[in-house]
Design a protein around this motif. Structure first.
Motif, mmCIF file in Angstrom:
data_model
loop_
_atom_site.group_PDB
_atom_site.id
_atom_site.type_symbol
_atom_site.label_atom_id
_atom_site.label_comp_id
_atom_site.label_asym_id
_atom_site.label_seq_id
_atom_site.Cartn_x
_atom_site.Cartn_y
_atom_site.Cartn_z
ATOM 1 N N GLN A 1 -1.553 -0.830 -3.770
ATOM 2 C CA GLN A 1 -2.849 -0.293 -3.355
ATOM 3 C C GLN A 1 -2.673 1.179 -2.955
ATOM 4 O O GLN A 1 -1.595 1.610 -2.608
ATOM 5 C CB GLN A 1 -3.433 -1.081 -2.177
ATOM 6 C CG GLN A 1 -3.622 -2.564 -2.458
ATOM 7 C CD GLN A 1 -2.342 -3.352 -2.273
ATOM 8 O OE1 GLN A 1 -1.620 -3.150 -1.298
ATOM 9 N NE2 GLN A 1 -2.044 -4.250 -3.207
ATOM 10 N N GLU A 2 -3.784 1.884 -2.981
ATOM 11 C CA GLU A 2 -3.811 3.317 -2.650
ATOM 12 C C GLU A 2 -2.796 4.107 -3.484
ATOM 13 O O GLU A 2 -1.946 4.814 -2.959
ATOM 14 C CB GLU A 2 -3.579 3.554 -1.149
ATOM 15 C CG GLU A 2 -4.858 3.616 -0.357
ATOM 16 C CD GLU A 2 -4.719 4.366 0.955
ATOM 17 O OE1 GLU A 2 -5.336 5.438 1.071
ATOM 18 O OE2 GLU A 2 -4.029 3.878 1.869
ATOM 19 N N ASN B 1 0.867 -1.171 0.000
ATOM 20 C CA ASN B 1 0.000 0.000 0.000
ATOM 21 C C ASN B 1 0.906 1.223 0.000
ATOM 22 O O ASN B 1 1.661 1.455 0.937
ATOM 23 C CB ASN B 1 -0.908 -0.009 1.233
ATOM 24 C CG ASN B 1 -1.840 1.194 1.283
ATOM 25 O OD1 ASN B 1 -1.412 2.325 1.096
ATOM 26 N ND2 ASN B 1 -3.107 0.959 1.558
ATOM 27 N N TYR C 1 -7.710 -3.917 -2.696
ATOM 28 C CA TYR C 1 -7.705 -2.950 -1.597
ATOM 29 C C TYR C 1 -9.077 -2.978 -0.950
ATOM 30 O O TYR C 1 -10.034 -2.410 -1.461
ATOM 31 C CB TYR C 1 -7.359 -1.555 -2.122
ATOM 32 C CG TYR C 1 -7.318 -0.473 -1.068
ATOM 33 C CD1 TYR C 1 -6.878 -0.735 0.227
ATOM 34 C CD2 TYR C 1 -7.717 0.825 -1.370
ATOM 35 C CE1 TYR C 1 -6.854 0.257 1.189
ATOM 36 C CE2 TYR C 1 -7.677 1.832 -0.417
ATOM 37 C CZ TYR C 1 -7.251 1.541 0.863
ATOM 38 O OH TYR C 1 -7.215 2.525 1.818
ATOM 39 N N GLU D 1 -14.303 2.932 -6.827
ATOM 40 C CA GLU D 1 -13.223 3.248 -5.898
ATOM 41 C C GLU D 1 -11.907 2.575 -6.281
ATOM 42 O O GLU D 1 -10.915 2.718 -5.561
ATOM 43 C CB GLU D 1 -13.621 2.858 -4.467
ATOM 44 C CG GLU D 1 -14.809 3.675 -3.958
ATOM 45 C CD GLU D 1 -15.140 3.406 -2.503
ATOM 46 O OE1 GLU D 1 -14.544 2.483 -1.892
ATOM 47 O OE2 GLU D 1 -15.992 4.125 -1.964
ATOM 48 N N PRO E 1 -11.947 -1.989 1.609
ATOM 49 C CA PRO E 1 -12.214 -0.716 2.291
ATOM 50 C C PRO E 1 -11.841 -0.758 3.765
ATOM 51 O O PRO E 1 -11.902 -1.799 4.419
ATOM 52 C CB PRO E 1 -13.731 -0.544 2.122
ATOM 53 C CG PRO E 1 -14.089 -1.357 0.929
ATOM 54 C CD PRO E 1 -13.147 -2.525 0.943
ATOM 55 N N LYS F 1 -3.765 6.557 -5.268
ATOM 56 C CA LYS F 1 -4.258 7.917 -4.977
ATOM 57 C C LYS F 1 -3.971 8.905 -6.107
ATOM 58 O O LYS F 1 -3.592 10.043 -5.856
ATOM 59 C CB LYS F 1 -3.645 8.436 -3.674
ATOM 60 C CG LYS F 1 -4.182 7.795 -2.412
ATOM 61 C CD LYS F 1 -3.534 8.442 -1.203
ATOM 62 C CE LYS F 1 -4.372 8.325 0.032
ATOM 63 N NZ LYS F 1 -3.729 8.991 1.178
ATOM 64 N N TYR G 1 -7.753 9.384 -4.349
ATOM 65 C CA TYR G 1 -8.389 8.409 -3.460
ATOM 66 C C TYR G 1 -8.177 7.003 -3.990
ATOM 67 O O TYR G 1 -8.269 6.751 -5.193
ATOM 68 C CB TYR G 1 -9.881 8.717 -3.365
ATOM 69 C CG TYR G 1 -10.686 7.804 -2.465
ATOM 70 C CD1 TYR G 1 -10.562 7.878 -1.083
ATOM 71 C CD2 TYR G 1 -11.568 6.868 -2.996
ATOM 72 C CE1 TYR G 1 -11.300 7.055 -0.247
ATOM 73 C CE2 TYR G 1 -12.317 6.031 -2.168
ATOM 74 C CZ TYR G 1 -12.174 6.138 -0.804
ATOM 75 O OH TYR G 1 -12.912 5.318 0.024
ATOM 76 N N SER G 2 -7.884 6.069 -3.102
ATOM 77 C CA SER G 2 -7.870 4.637 -3.391
ATOM 78 C C SER G 2 -7.028 4.324 -4.638
ATOM 79 O O SER G 2 -5.983 4.912 -4.836
ATOM 80 C CB SER G 2 -9.315 4.128 -3.507
ATOM 81 O OG SER G 2 -9.375 2.725 -3.523
ATOM 82 N N ARG H 1 -10.621 -0.845 -6.683
ATOM 83 C CA ARG H 1 -10.171 -1.725 -5.608
ATOM 84 C C ARG H 1 -9.798 -3.142 -6.057
ATOM 85 O O ARG H 1 -9.316 -3.926 -5.234
ATOM 86 C CB ARG H 1 -11.240 -1.793 -4.511
ATOM 87 C CG ARG H 1 -11.437 -0.453 -3.814
ATOM 88 C CD ARG H 1 -12.406 -0.544 -2.647
ATOM 89 N NE ARG H 1 -12.532 0.711 -1.934
ATOM 90 C CZ ARG H 1 -11.720 1.129 -0.973
ATOM 91 N NH1 ARG H 1 -10.708 0.373 -0.598
ATOM 92 N NH2 ARG H 1 -11.907 2.284 -0.373
#
Length: 258
Positions: free
Chosen positions: A34-35, A7, A108, A91, A110, A37, A65-66, A93
């Motif tokens: 992950q993330e 992440n 990812y 999002e 939540p 962003k 985000y995410s 994920r």
């Protein structure tokens, strides 16, 4: 085969902190992130495809985000962005790459720590993932699901387990879900297949000198279909440098390089 999951807590931030040099040294076959962003127009050319790797990404609609990504040294046979769930896919994920009979996923899950509403979103995703994971465990493919699951499974996986039993990430319902995955559905926690030591964490709060005191949580995983259990060769968490509030989880498998 070497696979890293990390992440990034923002790909641009992690790049400024030297993660590109770390990835170059490790020379992994796959890096599941992950993330991120960021949206792809905000990535530098190196972020999109570092070294000899190709990069694939599934961005969140909401800016900053995410978002998930995968670097791979070999061109996948197929790339799958999302699961067809509008709220979840918005999002960014789930990102899946397929090589022959092997599927590798960057996931990812939540976090529910910001509000009760987000905790309910997390529970909803867990509930929807259950039949999917039940279905694909026996689909004839090999699976490696990498990512930030935002759940510490057992007491050994969190430093302050007594004080966190009512907090998101260590709730009884969340831990029971991982029990279901590992005990009933037959998925494998790859790290624990080869490392049963305590004080092995992948995330630390930014408060209270948690990093310095190693008051952490193990919430980043590589989760295997049962047929890959005996392929795990090594696991380590890289803490010599810090690129994010998470540490890279580095696993090696007795599989042909992807």
């Amino acid at each position: 085969m070497k696979i890293i999951t990390l992440n990034l807590n923002g790909i641009r931030s992690a790049w400024r902190k030297g993660v590109a040099d770390f990835l170059a040294r490790e020379n992994a076959d796959l890096v599941c992130m992950q993330e991120t962003k960021a949206q792809r127009p905000q990535f530098s050319a190196e972020m999109l495809a570092p070294g000899s790797c190709q990069g694939f990404f599934h961005d969140a609609i909401k800016p900053g985000y995410s978002g998930v990504g995968i670097y791979t040294r070999r061109t996948p046979d197929r790339v799958v962005e999302g699961l067809g769930w509008a709220d979840f896919d918005a999002e960014g994920r789930w990102l899946q790459v397929d090589f022959g009979r092997l599927s590798v996923v960057s996931l990812y899950l939540p976090s529910g720590s910001s509000s009760e509403a987000r905790q309910q979103v997390k529970f909803s995703v867990m509930e929807r993932l259950t039949p999917l994971l039940r279905q694909i465990r026996n689909d004839g493919r090999d699976w490696i699901i990498c990512g930030d699951i935002n759940i510490a499974h057992k007491n050994i996986d969190i430093k302050n387990w007594r004080g966190n039993q009512k907090n998101s990430g260590f709730l009884p319902e969340e831990r029971a879900w991982l029990d279901l995955l590992f005990d009933e559905l037959g998925w494998v926690d790859a790290f624990r297949a080869v490392n049963q030591e305590p004080d092995q964490y992948t995330w630390w709060s930014n408060r209270g000198q948690a990093w310095a005191k190693n008051v952490g949580w193990r919430i980043d995983y590589q989760i295997l279909s049962s047929g890959l259990r005996d392929c795990v060769r090594s696991a380590r968490i890289h803490t010599a440098e810090r690129f994010s509030d998470h540490a890279p989880l580095i696993m090696e498998y007795a599989l042909p390089p992807a």
